[in-house]
Design an enzyme around this catalytic site. Structure first.
Site, PDB file in Angstrom:
ATOM      1  N   ASP A  56       0.835  -1.194   0.000  1.00  0.00           N
ATOM      2  CA  ASP A  56       0.000   0.000   0.000  1.00  0.00           C
ATOM      3  C   ASP A  56       0.875   1.251   0.000  1.00  0.00           C
ATOM      4  O   ASP A  56       2.004   1.227   0.523  1.00  0.00           O
ATOM      5  CB  ASP A  56      -0.913   0.021   1.226  1.00  0.00           C
ATOM      6  CG  ASP A  56      -2.021  -1.010   1.152  1.00  0.00           C
ATOM      7  OD1 ASP A  56      -2.409  -1.394   0.027  1.00  0.00           O
ATOM      8  OD2 ASP A  56      -2.511  -1.430   2.219  1.00  0.00           O
ATOM      9  N   TYR A  84       6.220  -8.531   8.572  1.00  0.00           N
ATOM     10  CA  TYR A  84       5.970  -7.102   8.701  1.00  0.00           C
ATOM     11  C   TYR A  84       6.207  -6.661  10.137  1.00  0.00           C
ATOM     12  O   TYR A  84       6.023  -7.443  11.086  1.00  0.00           O
ATOM     13  CB  TYR A  84       4.510  -6.771   8.356  1.00  0.00           C
ATOM     14  CG  TYR A  84       4.083  -7.087   6.950  1.00  0.00           C
ATOM     15  CD1 TYR A  84       4.161  -6.134   5.940  1.00  0.00           C
ATOM     16  CD2 TYR A  84       3.562  -8.346   6.633  1.00  0.00           C
ATOM     17  CE1 TYR A  84       3.745  -6.421   4.647  1.00  0.00           C
ATOM     18  CE2 TYR A  84       3.152  -8.635   5.340  1.00  0.00           C
ATOM     19  CZ  TYR A  84       3.241  -7.676   4.349  1.00  0.00           C
ATOM     20  OH  TYR A  84       2.834  -7.973   3.073  1.00  0.00           O
ATOM     21  N   ASP A  98      -6.711   2.216   7.896  1.00  0.00           N
ATOM     22  CA  ASP A  98      -5.378   2.805   8.076  1.00  0.00           C
ATOM     23  C   ASP A  98      -5.524   4.320   8.023  1.00  0.00           C
ATOM     24  O   ASP A  98      -6.636   4.859   8.186  1.00  0.00           O
ATOM     25  CB  ASP A  98      -4.384   2.275   7.039  1.00  0.00           C
ATOM     26  CG  ASP A  98      -4.716   2.693   5.603  1.00  0.00           C
ATOM     27  OD1 ASP A  98      -5.720   3.409   5.384  1.00  0.00           O
ATOM     28  OD2 ASP A  98      -3.973   2.296   4.690  1.00  0.00           O
ATOM     29  N   ARG A 190      -3.972  -4.449   7.401  1.00  0.00           N
ATOM     30  CA  ARG A 190      -5.009  -3.487   7.794  1.00  0.00           C
ATOM     31  C   ARG A 190      -6.212  -4.207   8.397  1.00  0.00           C
ATOM     32  O   ARG A 190      -6.789  -3.753   9.394  1.00  0.00           O
ATOM     33  CB  ARG A 190      -5.457  -2.674   6.577  1.00  0.00           C
ATOM     34  CG  ARG A 190      -4.478  -1.587   6.178  1.00  0.00           C
ATOM     35  CD  ARG A 190      -5.039  -0.754   5.048  1.00  0.00           C
ATOM     36  NE  ARG A 190      -5.034  -1.449   3.775  1.00  0.00           N
ATOM     37  CZ  ARG A 190      -5.868  -1.194   2.778  1.00  0.00           C
ATOM     38  NH1 ARG A 190      -6.817  -0.291   2.911  1.00  0.00           N
ATOM     39  NH2 ARG A 190      -5.757  -1.855   1.640  1.00  0.00           N
TER      40      ARG A 190
END
Length: 249
Positions: A56, A84, A98, A190
């Protein structure tokens, strides 16, 4: 959340035969922006360039870009597990899950304890079902979901099965919670943030995200995209690239 890394050194590339390039995607760049930057640096060579696994715009970190014949390995590279690190902000939700959109709901988190958060994190380890965010690139009837969302259209989302191999909370300083997660292809961090907020009885959204690893590739070995672009142009000027006919450019 900076990574110590040593910039890789390559005297030249063979982009036609194929290269796998590790890029540290900058904040607010799209994955397509990175591909476009590399493609422009390669001109006038006309080569296939693609990325393995979208990030993203608000996320940073490892983006794998393939050129030439190595673009045939993109599906294989995309299938690898990902790691992540990032931050959830508790006490509110956003439509995009987000910071792309502003908070629209707020929750009291004064009674949340560290034990509440740790217990909730355990419930996400293993095979789970999650719904993609409405503001996502998933296609429905040939159109990206975020395009429908921006027009205010309602969509019926379908859950997808993903696997969370590891999920740890590395720092708790409410309203912020730092985390590290190792997951399968197709996992939406997310959505994990949103669902984690539900699990603790409060809202949460993803406020920071960085991909640190994909398979055996690590962001510490990645190029800054602008430095790589300049490096490619420098090699081209020195005649150290290989053109479509296998000769030096």
């Amino acid at each position: 959340m900076e990574d110590e890394k040593e910039k890789p050194i390559f005297p030249r590339f063979d982009f036609t035969a194929g290269e796998v390039l590790l890029i540290d995607k900058p904040y607010k760049w799209t994955s397509f922006d990175v591909v476009g930057k590399i493609r422009n640096a390669l001109k006038p060579l006309k080569l296939k360039v693609g990325h393995a696994g979208t990030l993203d715009p608000l996320a940073t970190g490892l983006l794998i870009v393939c050129t030439g014949k190595r673009t045939k390995t993109i599906d294989e590279l995309q299938a690898q597990e990902k790691e992540y690190i990032g931050t959830f902000t508790l006490g509110a939700t956003t439509p995009s899950y987000d910071l792309e959109t502003i908070p629209d709901s707020f929750f009291d988190i004064t009674n949340l304890t560290e034990q509440d958060l740790l217990r909730a994190s355990l419930t996400f380890v293993g095979a789970i079902e999650q719904y993609p965010p409405v503001h996502s690139a998933v296609k429905m009837q040939g159109e990206r979901l975020y395009e429908k969302a921006r027009r205010g259209e309602s969509v019926e989302l379908k859950p997808r099965r993903v696997t969370i191999y590891e999920f740890e909370l590395t720092r708790i300083a409410l309203p912020e919670v730092n985390f590290r997660v190792v997951c399968s292809k197709g996992t939406y961090i997310r959505s994990l943030a949103h669902d984690f907020g539900k699990a603790v009885g409060a809202g949460a959204y993803l406020s920071e995200l960085r991909r640190t690893r994909s398979g055996n590739f690590h962001v510490r070995d990645a190029w800054n995209v602008l430095e790589l672009s300049d490096h490619i142009r420098s090699l081209k000027e020195q005649g150290l690239l290989i053109n479509d006919e296998g000769e030096h450019s």
